[in-house]
Design a protein around this motif. Structure first.
Motif, short mmCIF file in Angstrom:
data_model
loop_
_atom_site.label_atom_id
_atom_site.label_comp_id
_atom_site.label_asym_id
_atom_site.label_seq_id
_atom_site.Cartn_x
_atom_site.Cartn_y
_atom_site.Cartn_z
N CYS A 193 0.83 -1.20 0.00
CA CYS A 193 0.00 0.00 0.00
C CYS A 193 0.87 1.27 0.00
CB CYS A 193 -0.92 -0.01 1.22
SG CYS A 193 -2.21 1.26 1.20
N ILE A 194 1.95 1.25 0.79
CA ILE A 194 2.86 2.39 0.85
C ILE A 194 3.45 2.68 -0.53
CG2 ILE A 194 5.13 3.11 1.69
CD1 ILE A 194 4.39 1.90 4.41
N ASP A 195 3.82 1.64 -1.25
CA ASP A 195 4.38 1.82 -2.60
C ASP A 195 3.42 2.59 -3.50
OD1 ASP A 195 6.69 0.53 -1.93
OD2 ASP A 195 6.10 -1.42 -2.79
N ILE A 196 2.13 2.28 -3.40
CA ILE A 196 1.13 2.96 -4.24
C ILE A 196 1.02 4.43 -3.84
CG2 ILE A 196 -1.32 3.06 -4.85
CD1 ILE A 196 -1.43 0.01 -4.44
N TYR A 197 1.02 4.70 -2.53
CA TYR A 197 0.91 6.08 -2.06
C TYR A 197 2.13 6.91 -2.45
CZ TYR A 197 -3.41 5.76 0.64
OH TYR A 197 -4.73 5.65 1.02
N GLU A 198 3.30 6.28 -2.35
CA GLU A 198 4.54 7.01 -2.68
C GLU A 198 4.60 7.36 -4.17
OE1 GLU A 198 8.17 6.06 0.24
OE2 GLU A 198 7.60 4.35 -1.02
N GLN A 199 4.06 6.50 -5.04
CA GLN A 199 4.16 6.71 -6.47
C GLN A 199 2.98 7.49 -7.05
OE1 GLN A 199 4.78 2.81 -8.22
NE2 GLN A 199 6.35 2.30 -6.70
N ALA A 200 1.96 7.75 -6.22
CA ALA A 200 0.77 8.44 -6.71
C ALA A 200 1.08 9.91 -7.03
CB ALA A 200 -0.34 8.36 -5.66
N ARG A 201 0.45 10.40 -8.08
CA ARG A 201 0.65 11.80 -8.46
C ARG A 201 -0.68 12.57 -8.31
NH1 ARG A 201 4.94 11.99 -13.47
NH2 ARG A 201 6.40 10.44 -12.63
N ARG A 202 -1.34 12.28 -7.18
CA ARG A 202 -2.60 12.93 -6.90
C ARG A 202 -2.76 13.00 -5.39
NH1 ARG A 202 -3.38 7.63 -8.06
NH2 ARG A 202 -4.84 6.43 -6.78
N PRO A 203 -3.58 13.89 -4.87
CA PRO A 203 -3.80 13.95 -3.42
C PRO A 203 -4.37 12.62 -2.92
CG PRO A 203 -4.66 15.91 -4.48
CD PRO A 203 -4.33 14.95 -5.58
N MET A 204 -3.85 12.11 -1.81
CA MET A 204 -4.27 10.82 -1.27
C MET A 204 -4.62 10.98 0.21
SD MET A 204 -3.83 8.47 -3.74
CE MET A 204 -3.30 6.87 -3.14
N ILE A 205 -5.50 10.13 0.68
CA ILE A 205 -5.91 10.14 2.08
C ILE A 205 -5.92 8.71 2.62
CG2 ILE A 205 -8.37 10.02 1.50
CD1 ILE A 205 -8.95 11.68 3.99
N PHE A 206 -5.53 8.57 3.88
CA PHE A 206 -5.61 7.28 4.57
C PHE A 206 -6.07 7.59 5.99
CE2 PHE A 206 -4.41 3.66 7.00
CZ PHE A 206 -4.36 2.58 6.13
N ALA A 207 -7.30 7.23 6.30
CA ALA A 207 -7.86 7.62 7.60
C ALA A 207 -8.62 6.47 8.25
CB ALA A 207 -8.81 8.81 7.42
N THR A 208 -8.57 6.42 9.58
CA THR A 208 -9.34 5.44 10.37
C THR A 208 -10.03 6.19 11.50
OG1 THR A 208 -7.67 4.92 12.06
CG2 THR A 208 -7.50 3.78 9.92
N THR A 209 -10.96 5.52 12.16
CA THR A 209 -11.65 6.17 13.28
C THR A 209 -10.70 6.41 14.44
OG1 THR A 209 -12.34 4.01 14.15
CG2 THR A 209 -13.87 5.14 12.67
N ALA A 210 -9.55 5.70 14.45
CA ALA A 210 -8.56 5.87 15.53
C ALA A 210 -7.51 6.92 15.18
CB ALA A 210 -7.88 4.54 15.82
N GLY A 211 -7.51 7.40 13.92
CA GLY A 211 -6.53 8.41 13.55
C GLY A 211 -6.11 8.27 12.10
N ASP A 212 -5.46 9.32 11.60
CA ASP A 212 -5.02 9.34 10.20
C ASP A 212 -3.54 8.96 10.10
OD1 ASP A 212 -7.51 10.34 9.95
OD2 ASP A 212 -6.90 12.35 9.27
#
Length: 511
Positions: free
Chosen positions: A107-126
């Motif tokens: 999942c980290i690999d996808i976020y690092e290579q993305a060229r668009r704003p990304m979000i990863f959030a849970t009810t316990a924190g972002d």
């Protein structure tokens, strides 16, 4: 179905909901209820984060810790994330998504290579997976979740081993032959019993599999639209549970080795005797052991997994029983040319093959030879069935073999006693038990052969006569070879094949 939040046009995200398998939790929770609660939390979170939810990816009753488990919806979400269908993930907690660090790293690999704003959030924190600090925090949480799952797995394994030592049945999916943990399934139990009897009389497992497939028999893990597999048939026939013995295969062994032989994982007391389980039994331990011995003997004759590539389920009735009257080579079978009169009348023939070391000078239509041999054998059995069997026949060799077998059984009991008293090391005990078991198999085979020599009891002959009509080719071959050494096919001479079937050219050599 995408759910849009008023004014929330910054991100289109995927929501992920998961509950581990009920078997591991062991607390009776309904996984479906759990994911429904998570879905509500995800929609509430999307309002707070002002995100549009593309859809909820849901894996119900699915472990994220077990390495060989494929989470279909998780994989679909990762594909959509990489393809840009969604620009982030919402979940109740990070451990719903990841219990293995390798999944987080994907999942980290996808976020690092993305060229668009990304979000990863849970009810316990972002977690901002595009920064080193966010990745560090996520890795710590997932490492803790992994450790928690490993500890839980050890506790479950200890409990399952303790249950096995007490003879308690496994509470997961009911095994083939039972409708639940304790009670037999009448239809499946009957299938197993008929298969056992037939295999003991010479039927092959491949034939049993074919018959079960024709009856549309399915195992507990058989994919939808399929019938039970060949390996599953072998597995359920060898299952020690059928005679009441408890087996225990650790989860780590299952995960690394897949389906393993349960015979090798019997749970035993300190004296070496198997633990008996608390459920309905189908066979006696002796019946099960005898069946396993026969299946093992088949495996030695045909080493490797499953059926050989290109082999048929059964051979022709007289293949290698019929022998060339000129050179003595076992006859093989071949098909007549389609469209010929011989093909229409007989279909196939037996012949002496040069590649097999034969002379190639003998050939005879198959069905007439088989019909003749069957007729002679059944007549022979009728005489046996009508004969009065003496109350007891003297057979010194049989008595001697039985005494040796009894001694080996006593030696096994003694070896287990010595091991229980620590008078034998584990290595010495293992070597001695292997030696005694091999000797026991040899003596059982000797006793069986001597018990059936020179003729079988009249009751056995009567049974064969009654059941002959339903015998398969391999079962008939087994019975033929018990009484007949060879069927010698003599040359017909010039023009001999034009005179029809001539029984005087067939010589039966009795054992």
């Amino acid at each position: 179905m995408e759910v849009k939040v008023p004014g929330g046009n910054l991100h289109t995200v995927g929501g992920y909901a998961r509950i581990s398998d009920i078997g591991q939790l062991g607390d009776g929770r309904d996984g479906r209820e759990g994911v429904l609660r998570q879905r509500e939390d995800i929609y509430d979170l999307s309002k707070v984060k002002r995100c549009n939810v593309h859809r909820i990816y849901e894996d119900n009753d699915t472990s994220a810790f077990k390495r060989k488990v494929t989470r279909k919806e998780f994989e679909a979400m990762m594909t959509d994330l990489a393809a840009g269908v969604i620009s982030g993930i919402l979940a109740y907690n990070i451990d719903r998504l990841f219990r293995q660090p390798r999944d987080l790293e994907r999942c980290i690999d996808i976020y690092e290579q993305a060229r668009r704003p990304m979000i990863f959030a849970t009810t316990a924190g972002d977690f901002d997976l595009t920064t080193s600090e966010g990745r560090f925090q996520a890795r710590i949480y997932v490492t803790i979740a992994n450790k928690f799952s490993a500890d839980a797995a050890r506790r479950v394994a200890r409990q399952k081993k303790a249950d096995a030592l007490e003879g308690k049945p496994h509470r997961g999916q009911a095994p083939f032959g039972w409708k639940d943990a304790e009670n037999l399934d009448p239809r499946e139990a009957e299938l197993l019993e008929v298969a056992r009897k037939d295999i003991m009389r010479g039927k092959k497992v491949a034939t049993v599999h074919r018959e079960w497939a024709e009856l549309n028999v399915r195992g507990r893990q058989t994919p939808e639209g399929k019938t039970i597999s060949y390996t599953s048939v072998k597995y359920v026939l060898r299952n020690p549970r059928t005679c009441g013995y408890r087996s225990y295969i650790p989860q780590e062994v299952r995960e690394h080795s897949g389906r393993v032989d349960p015979v090798e994982w019997l749970v035993e007391r300190t004296d070496g005797t198997p633990i008996t389980g608390q459920w309905e039994k189908l066979w006696t331990p002796t019946q099960w052991r005898d069946l396993v011995d026969v299946l093992d003997a088949h495996k030695k004759k045909n080493p490797g997994k499953g059926r050989k590539t290109g082999s048929t389920v059964t051979k022709r009735l007289m293949t290698n029983i019929a022998r060339c009257g000129l050179c003595g080579t076992g006859l093989n079978s071949g098909m007549y040319t389609r469209g010929t009169k011989s093909y229409e009348n007989y279909g196939y023939y037996y012949y002496c093959r040069v590649p097999d070391g034969g002379c190639g000078k003998i050939a005879r239509s198959g069905p007439p030879v088989e019909d003749y041999v069957e007729k002679i054998l059944l007549g022979h059995l009728k005489k046996q069935a009508a004969a009065v069997t003496p109350a007891k026949e003297e057979n010194p060799e049989l008595d001697k073999a039985k005494k040796k077998l009894k001694q080996v059984e006593d030696d096994k009991v003694e070896a287990r006693r010595l091991r229980a008293n620590d008078e034998l090391s584990l290595g010495e005990f293992a070597r001695e038990i292997r030696r005694l078991e091999e000797k026991e198999r040899e003596l059982k085979e000797t006793v069986s052969q001597l018990s059936n020599t020179p003729v079988r009891a009249s009751s056995a002959a009567a049974r064969i006569l009654r059941e002959w009509g339903r015998y398969t080719v391999d079962m008939k071959r087994t019975e033929i070879m018990k009484s007949i050494e060879a069927v010698v096919v003599k040359p017909a001479g010039k023009g001999g094949n034009q005179q029809g079937f001539r029984p005087e050219l067939i010589e039966i050599v009795w054992k």
